[in-house]
Design an enzyme around this catalytic site. Structure first.
Site, PDB file in Angstrom:
ATOM      1  N   LYS A 188      -1.260 -20.388   6.159  1.00 27.86           N
ATOM      2  CA  LYS A 188      -2.181 -20.643   7.247  1.00 27.86           C
ATOM      3  C   LYS A 188      -2.379 -19.371   8.069  1.00 27.86           C
ATOM      4  O   LYS A 188      -1.515 -18.509   7.985  1.00 27.86           O
ATOM      5  CB  LYS A 188      -1.673 -21.794   8.123  1.00 27.86           C
ATOM      6  CG  LYS A 188      -0.465 -21.411   8.999  1.00 27.86           C
ATOM      7  CD  LYS A 188      -0.094 -22.532   9.913  1.00 27.86           C
ATOM      8  CE  LYS A 188      -0.535 -22.305  11.311  1.00 27.86           C
ATOM      9  NZ  LYS A 188       0.360 -21.486  12.145  1.00 27.86           N
ATOM     10  N   HIS A 236       4.618 -24.836   6.387  1.00 23.77           N
ATOM     11  CA  HIS A 236       6.069 -24.775   6.178  1.00 23.77           C
ATOM     12  C   HIS A 236       6.781 -26.024   6.702  1.00 23.77           C
ATOM     13  O   HIS A 236       7.896 -26.309   6.291  1.00 23.77           O
ATOM     14  CB  HIS A 236       6.662 -23.472   6.739  1.00 23.77           C
ATOM     15  CG  HIS A 236       6.806 -23.432   8.229  1.00 23.77           C
ATOM     16  ND1 HIS A 236       5.791 -23.109   9.074  1.00 23.77           N
ATOM     17  CD2 HIS A 236       7.870 -23.663   9.018  1.00 23.77           C
ATOM     18  CE1 HIS A 236       6.219 -23.140  10.317  1.00 23.77           C
ATOM     19  NE2 HIS A 236       7.477 -23.482  10.324  1.00 23.77           N
ATOM     20  N   LYS A 287       4.566 -23.895  24.004  1.00 24.79           N
ATOM     21  CA  LYS A 287       5.379 -22.685  23.893  1.00 24.79           C
ATOM     22  C   LYS A 287       6.121 -22.479  25.218  1.00 24.79           C
ATOM     23  O   LYS A 287       5.712 -22.964  26.263  1.00 24.79           O
ATOM     24  CB  LYS A 287       4.485 -21.453  23.643  1.00 24.79           C
ATOM     25  CG  LYS A 287       3.668 -21.550  22.357  1.00 24.79           C
ATOM     26  CD  LYS A 287       4.103 -20.512  21.344  1.00 24.79           C
ATOM     27  CE  LYS A 287       3.281 -20.511  20.094  1.00 24.79           C
ATOM     28  NZ  LYS A 287       3.679 -21.457  19.066  1.00 24.79           N
ATOM     29  N   GLU A 302       8.719 -25.637  21.750  1.00 28.07           N
ATOM     30  CA  GLU A 302       9.272 -24.343  21.316  1.00 28.07           C
ATOM     31  C   GLU A 302       9.781 -23.610  22.544  1.00 28.07           C
ATOM     32  O   GLU A 302       9.136 -23.646  23.598  1.00 28.07           O
ATOM     33  CB  GLU A 302       8.178 -23.502  20.667  1.00 28.07           C
ATOM     34  CG  GLU A 302       7.623 -24.105  19.398  1.00 28.07           C
ATOM     35  CD  GLU A 302       6.707 -23.103  18.719  1.00 28.07           C
ATOM     36  OE1 GLU A 302       7.226 -22.179  18.103  1.00 28.07           O
ATOM     37  OE2 GLU A 302       5.484 -23.240  18.860  1.00 28.07           O
ATOM     38  N   ASP A 345      -3.081 -23.504  16.262  1.00 27.45           N
ATOM     39  CA  ASP A 345      -1.874 -22.901  15.689  1.00 27.45           C
ATOM     40  C   ASP A 345      -0.857 -23.971  15.266  1.00 27.45           C
ATOM     41  O   ASP A 345      -0.114 -23.766  14.304  1.00 27.45           O
ATOM     42  CB  ASP A 345      -1.247 -21.960  16.735  1.00 27.45           C
ATOM     43  CG  ASP A 345      -0.081 -21.152  16.171  1.00 27.45           C
ATOM     44  OD1 ASP A 345      -0.237 -20.596  15.068  1.00 27.45           O
ATOM     45  OD2 ASP A 345       0.976 -21.083  16.820  1.00 27.45           O
ATOM     46  N   HIS A 368       0.780 -28.354  11.506  1.00 26.30           N
ATOM     47  CA  HIS A 368       2.126 -28.942  11.504  1.00 26.30           C
ATOM     48  C   HIS A 368       2.160 -30.356  12.098  1.00 26.30           C
ATOM     49  O   HIS A 368       2.746 -31.269  11.520  1.00 26.30           O
ATOM     50  CB  HIS A 368       3.104 -28.059  12.287  1.00 26.30           C
ATOM     51  CG  HIS A 368       3.112 -26.623  11.841  1.00 26.30           C
ATOM     52  ND1 HIS A 368       2.972 -26.249  10.526  1.00 26.30           N
ATOM     53  CD2 HIS A 368       3.243 -25.462  12.532  1.00 26.30           C
ATOM     54  CE1 HIS A 368       3.024 -24.924  10.424  1.00 26.30           C
ATOM     55  NE2 HIS A 368       3.171 -24.427  11.634  1.00 26.30           N
ATOM     56  N   ARG A 420       0.807  -1.221   0.000  1.00 29.56           N
ATOM     57  CA  ARG A 420       0.000   0.000   0.000  1.00 29.56           C
ATOM     58  C   ARG A 420       0.849   1.285   0.000  1.00 29.56           C
ATOM     59  O   ARG A 420       0.394   2.337  -0.408  1.00 29.56           O
ATOM     60  CB  ARG A 420      -0.910  -0.016   1.231  1.00 29.56           C
ATOM     61  CG  ARG A 420      -2.132   0.841   1.061  1.00 29.56           C
ATOM     62  CD  ARG A 420      -3.135   0.606   2.131  1.00 29.56           C
ATOM     63  NE  ARG A 420      -2.499   0.329   3.424  1.00 29.56           N
ATOM     64  CZ  ARG A 420      -3.147   0.022   4.525  1.00 29.56           C
ATOM     65  NH1 ARG A 420      -4.454  -0.062   4.493  1.00 29.56           N
ATOM     66  NH2 ARG A 420      -2.525  -0.208   5.644  1.00 29.56           N
ATOM     67  N   LYS A 441      10.471 -28.701   5.389  1.00 33.39           N
ATOM     68  CA  LYS A 441      11.677 -28.948   6.186  1.00 33.39           C
ATOM     69  C   LYS A 441      12.409 -30.174   5.642  1.00 33.39           C
ATOM     70  O   LYS A 441      11.787 -31.171   5.280  1.00 33.39           O
ATOM     71  CB  LYS A 441      11.312 -29.150   7.665  1.00 33.39           C
ATOM     72  CG  LYS A 441      10.851 -27.861   8.339  1.00 33.39           C
ATOM     73  CD  LYS A 441      10.652 -28.060   9.820  1.00 33.39           C
ATOM     74  CE  LYS A 441       9.967 -26.874  10.471  1.00 33.39           C
ATOM     75  NZ  LYS A 441      10.834 -25.761  10.813  1.00 33.39           N
ATOM     76  N   ASP A 498      -3.870  -0.590  -2.808  1.00 35.31           N
ATOM     77  CA  ASP A 498      -4.605  -0.772  -1.560  1.00 35.31           C
ATOM     78  C   ASP A 498      -5.456  -2.027  -1.797  1.00 35.31           C
ATOM     79  O   ASP A 498      -6.341  -2.034  -2.649  1.00 35.31           O
ATOM     80  CB  ASP A 498      -5.480   0.459  -1.294  1.00 35.31           C
ATOM     81  CG  ASP A 498      -6.251   0.314   0.006  1.00 35.31           C
ATOM     82  OD1 ASP A 498      -6.445  -0.843   0.448  1.00 35.31           O
ATOM     83  OD2 ASP A 498      -6.670   1.335   0.573  1.00 35.31           O
TER      84      ASP A 498
END
Ligand code: BG6
Length: 501
Positions: free
Chosen positions: A157, A187, A349, A225, A244, A249, A59, A191, A102
């Site tokens: 995603k 993703h 996490k 993680e 998530d 994954h 934009r 890998k 835009d």
């Protein structure tokens, strides 16, 4: 599009001819942090075809020199100035073009269409934007007559937050693109070690003959993680670890471990096999949800010897959130190969360290001739480490050396460290492989609509079950290995997480 979509990753530039990339959201975080460095790496490795052009769409009112300066700064920031080769950089910058759009203004697409028309090439549209913009972008591209049968679209995603909302997005995409033109990124599929699962399983008869419920006791997929929420609290709090990480994954990893051999290495064969696994996933019994599922949320703790805030004390946190930052669950695949062999999935996490591993726990032999006290260690484990330090390690039993050591067993690894055994100076980032394959039109590493929707269907059922059972969140300290209830859960089924073995 025919299914000559081989999953073999070659380094030729064949198939790239006259395909150009149109990057929507080109000045956004994903593009600057991931896609631009990835494209530079492909350039440096000379994997981009000579005539590939890149149209950055955003934009801001930039001219082309400002854009190039911005991208150069970005590459310096994310790759490091010392990593940049001046020739590769100048080749890469020459490919860049800019169009100010835009994304919600239909009228702005006319200028884009005019610029693209002058290129005479086929287009790959990469939507590095929030999914809420997918619909507008597709509709306006269509109205500007910028979509044809040879175009492709790459989307990120999350494809929705449940089955119903994912259908809405998929329906929208389907209005303008055929499924063979849609490339949905997960993703993890890019890998290196996930790719290696195919080689490991199907190129080594030694493993494939043992790869079933007769020989495998249980499978563990752990994605720990060390990062926390990293400024994404608002997004994450609506998603949680189930949406998530598990829906995409972890389930993709599960599919790669559990699927039957595809008849060929083509996108259709591979994706058909994954779909069969997803269809065979058993819903969790709502009555027994607490025996199959543990949810956790991190509290204040220590990370790398420094105090680390709990989830509710992270920046922008809302204090009463019940979102899970950790989940451990026992999945069952009701088919000939896997009935009786559970798959334990675990992801969290702000754990002690970042480790992604698939561990195949083989059964012990039925008849023991060794000291019964040692029976507990007589199981082989195949540890496939995705990150960090990609490796495959087979835990085997050997005899303790020494004449005084009768038949005392010990467990030792047969270890394959990819950094040492392969001549490649560095392992390419997942996005490098995915971008290259999208430009080649190979869908093997991308997620098909039915995969996304089956994965949501399974996750939705589990979420409903835990809400009806009012499952409580267990605390775990930031920087720890997750709540102890995750160990209790697996132990009640007679199993253990690998690190406790
Ligand atoms: C993303 C999730 O898809 O994957 C993030 O949205 C997560 O929350 C990330 O941190 C993990 O990816 P990787 O490659 O670091 O394991």
């Amino acid at each position: 599009m025919s299914d000559n979509n081989s999953s073999n990753i070659d380094t030729s530039t064949e198939g790239l001819l006259s395909h150009s990339l149109v990057l929507f959201g080109a000045l956004g975080d994903l593009s600057l942090r991931k896609l631009m460095p990835t494209l530079y790496q492909l350039e440096h490795a000379q994997l981009l075809s000579d005539d590939l052009k890149i149209m950055a769409v955003a934009r801001s009112a930039f001219n082309i020199d400002e854009l190039k300066a911005r991208i150069k700064d970005t590459l310096n920031q994310y790759l490091g100035a010392e990593q940049l080769n001046s020739e590769s950089l100048s080749r890469f910058l020459k490919r860049l073009h800019y169009c100010q759009v835009d994304l919600i203004q239909a009228a702005d697409y006319a200028a884009l269409k005019e610029k693209l028309d002058a290129w005479h090439s086929r287009m790959t549209f990469y939507l590095a934007t929030p999914p809420s913009l997918y619909s507008d972008i597709c509709q306006h591209l269509h109205s500007a007559n910028a979509i044809n049968n040879e175009c492709r679209i790459v989307v990120e995603k999350p494809i929705g937050h449940d089955l119903a909302s994912s259908k809405v997005i998929n329906d929208k995409l389907a209005l303008y693109f055929d499924e063979s033109q849609i490339f949905r990124i997960d993703h993890y599929l890019g890998k290196e070690t996930v790719q290696n699962l195919i080689a490991l399983r199907f190129a080594n008869p030694l493993f494939e003959t043992q790869w079933n419920n007769q020989y495998i006791d249980y499978v563990e997929i752990s994605v720990a993680e060390d990062v926390g929420i990293e400024g994404r609290w608002g997004y994450f709090d609506k998603a949680g670890q189930m949406r998530d990480m598990v829906q995409n994954h972890l389930l993709q990893l599960l599919c790669m471990v559990a699927m039957d051999p595809p008849s060929q290495l083509t996108a259709t064969s591979i994706r058909d096999e994954k779909v069969k696994v997803l269809r065979a996933l058993k819903p969790i019994d709502p009555e027994k949800v607490n025996k199959h599922l543990v949810l956790g949320q991190y509290t204040d703790g220590q990370f790398q010897q420094q105090p680390a805030p709990g989830y509710l004390n992270e920046a922008d946190a809302v204090t009463n959130s019940g979102t899970e930052t950790f989940i451990a669950l026992r999945a069952e695949i009701a088919n000939w190969r896997w009935t009786g062999t559970p798959f334990y999935l675990r992801t969290g996490k702000r754990m002690a360290s970042k480790v992604t591993e698939v561990i195949i726990h083989f059964k012990a032999s039925n008849h023991q001739i060794f000291d019964p006290k040692q029976a507990s260690i007589t199981q082989n484990q195949l540890v496939i480490r995705l990150q960090p330090y990609e490796s495959i390690s087979l835990q085997v039993l050997t005899k303790e050396q020494g004449i005084d050591k009768q038949m005392q067993l010990r467990r030792d690894p047969l270890h394959l460290d990819f950094a040492q055994t392969q001549s490649q100076a560095r392992i390419p980032d997942a996005y490098e492989r995915l971008l290259l394959e999208a430009l080649k039109g190979n869908q093997s590493l991308f997620v098909r609509r039915d995969e996304v929707e089956l994965a949501w269907q399974w996750c939705d059922q589990i979420r409903q079950a835990w809400h009806s059972a009012e499952l409580e969140l267990e605390d775990y300290a930031a920087g720890s290995n997750g709540p102890k209830q995750a160990c209790n859960m697996i132990e009640t089924h007679g199993h253990r997480w690998y690190e406790d073995c």
